[in-house]
Scaffold this active site. Structure first.
Site, PDB file in Angstrom:
ATOM      1  N   ARG A 119     -31.613  48.713  47.214  1.00  0.00           N
ATOM      2  CA  ARG A 119     -30.861  47.460  47.222  1.00  0.00           C
ATOM      3  C   ARG A 119     -31.839  46.320  47.477  1.00  0.00           C
ATOM      4  O   ARG A 119     -32.889  46.526  48.079  1.00  0.00           O
ATOM      5  CB  ARG A 119     -29.807  47.444  48.352  1.00  0.00           C
ATOM      6  CG  ARG A 119     -28.716  48.458  48.212  1.00  0.00           C
ATOM      7  CD  ARG A 119     -27.733  48.348  49.384  1.00  0.00           C
ATOM      8  NE  ARG A 119     -26.881  47.178  49.323  1.00  0.00           N
ATOM      9  CZ  ARG A 119     -25.782  47.085  48.579  1.00  0.00           C
ATOM     10  NH1 ARG A 119     -25.401  48.109  47.837  1.00  0.00           N
ATOM     11  NH2 ARG A 119     -25.054  45.997  48.586  1.00  0.00           N
ATOM     12  N   HIS A 157     -25.411  35.287  50.586  1.00  0.00           N
ATOM     13  CA  HIS A 157     -24.488  35.308  51.712  1.00  0.00           C
ATOM     14  C   HIS A 157     -25.127  34.409  52.769  1.00  0.00           C
ATOM     15  O   HIS A 157     -26.180  33.838  52.556  1.00  0.00           O
ATOM     16  CB  HIS A 157     -24.316  36.733  52.235  1.00  0.00           C
ATOM     17  CG  HIS A 157     -23.811  37.670  51.183  1.00  0.00           C
ATOM     18  ND1 HIS A 157     -22.521  37.615  50.705  1.00  0.00           N
ATOM     19  CD2 HIS A 157     -24.429  38.660  50.494  1.00  0.00           C
ATOM     20  CE1 HIS A 157     -22.370  38.558  49.774  1.00  0.00           C
ATOM     21  NE2 HIS A 157     -23.508  39.199  49.625  1.00  0.00           N
ATOM     22  N   CYS A 187     -21.956  36.939  44.741  1.00  0.00           N
ATOM     23  CA  CYS A 187     -22.319  38.352  44.664  1.00  0.00           C
ATOM     24  C   CYS A 187     -21.365  39.150  43.757  1.00  0.00           C
ATOM     25  O   CYS A 187     -21.409  38.973  42.547  1.00  0.00           O
ATOM     26  CB  CYS A 187     -22.403  38.912  46.079  1.00  0.00           C
ATOM     27  SG  CYS A 187     -23.467  40.343  46.214  1.00  0.00           S
TER      28      CYS A 187
HETATM   29  N1  GLN Z   1     -21.254  45.789  45.166  1.00  0.00           N
HETATM   30  C1  GLN Z   1     -22.128  44.821  44.573  1.00  0.00           C
HETATM   31  C2  GLN Z   1     -23.600  45.188  44.674  1.00  0.00           C
HETATM   32  O1  GLN Z   1     -23.989  45.954  45.531  1.00  0.00           O
HETATM   33  C3  GLN Z   1     -21.873  43.459  45.174  1.00  0.00           C
HETATM   34  C4  GLN Z   1     -22.254  43.383  46.624  1.00  0.00           C
HETATM   35  C5  GLN Z   1     -21.732  42.163  47.310  1.00  0.00           C
HETATM   36  O2  GLN Z   1     -20.854  41.487  46.818  1.00  0.00           O
HETATM   37  N2  GLN Z   1     -22.227  41.903  48.476  1.00  0.00           N
HETATM   38  O3  GLN Z   1     -24.403  44.701  43.891  1.00  0.00           O
END
Ligand code: GLN
Length: 215
Positions: free
Chosen positions: A129, A193, A94
């Site tokens: 998101r 994840h 990520c």
């Molecule tokens: N902050 C980054 C995003 O929102 C990565 C998120 C993360 O590593 N879980 O894309």
């Protein structure tokens, strides 16, 4: 006992959604193969020499931590690039995956510089998101991987990079071209994840095997 030395890049800052569980899997399979694992966090201002490590892990992070980390990265960027070019084994998740590339435009619209070791780049979504279960198929190894994604960033690999897999379910890098993650030499990137290696044992074993072969 033989050793595998893991460098946990910015492990005190980049560790969202249980990403550290990936380290437990690496330790587990390394021990099973007769290796002891030494894990060392490499963080802000710490010295870093690529030759001191067999495996690097760079987990996910929130925008706030990612900004701090992105400002420290230029110091160690060349050593990480050397590690990757010399077939070192590296796993990035990520936010770590994003910072391996050219840049990340965060949710607030600010540009965070990546290491530009690989040519991918990450733009943002406005007020949205990608959150949910994800499933991809890795054609090269005939494996299906399962995980959970939660990211604002939309990543574009460009024409030269190969993804880790093709999206079967979920969004992956950008929700459009069905790519998920990246695979270059012995370096892997993913939005998974779950953590990635806890849910995908084959990949965990594979990554440990690559590190052992290098020794
Ligand atoms: N902050 C980054 C995003 O929102 C990565 C998120 C993360 O590593 N879980 O894309």
């Amino acid at each position: 006992m033989k050793n595998i030395r893991i460098g946990h890049l910015y492990g005190n800052l980049m560790n969202t959604y249980g990403d550290n569980g990936n380290l437990l899997m690496l330790q587990h399979y390394a021990k099973e193969a007769g290796y002891q694992v030494e894990t060392k966090i490499v963080s802000l201002g710490d010295d870093f020499l690529a030759e001191d490590y067999d495996l690097l892990f760079f987990g996910g992070g929130q925008d706030y931590e990612q900004k701090i980390v992105s400002q420290d990265l230029p110091r160690i960027r060349d050593e990480i690039a050397l590690f990757i070019e010399n077939d070192g084994v590296m796993l990035t998740i990520c936010g770590g995956f994003q910072l391996l590339g050219q840049y990340y435009i965060n949710a607030a619209g600010n540009r965070l510089e990546g290491m530009s070791i690989l040519p991918h780049y990450t733009e943002r979504q406005i007020d949205s998101r990608f959150i949910g279960d994800i499933e991809i198929y890795d054609e090269e190894n005939d494996q299906t991987y399962y995980g959970f994604e939660n990211h604002n960033g939309v990543t574009h690999l460009g024409s030269e990079l190969k993804p880790l897999g093709r999206v079967i379910k979920g969004n992956g890098n950008n929700g459009v071209d069905q790519t998920e993650g990246v695979h270059y030499k012995n370096t892997f990137g993913s939005y998974f994840h779950g953590p990635l290696l806890v849910r995908n044992e084959w990949l965990a074993r594979h990554i440990v095997d690559l590190a052992i072969q290098n020794k």
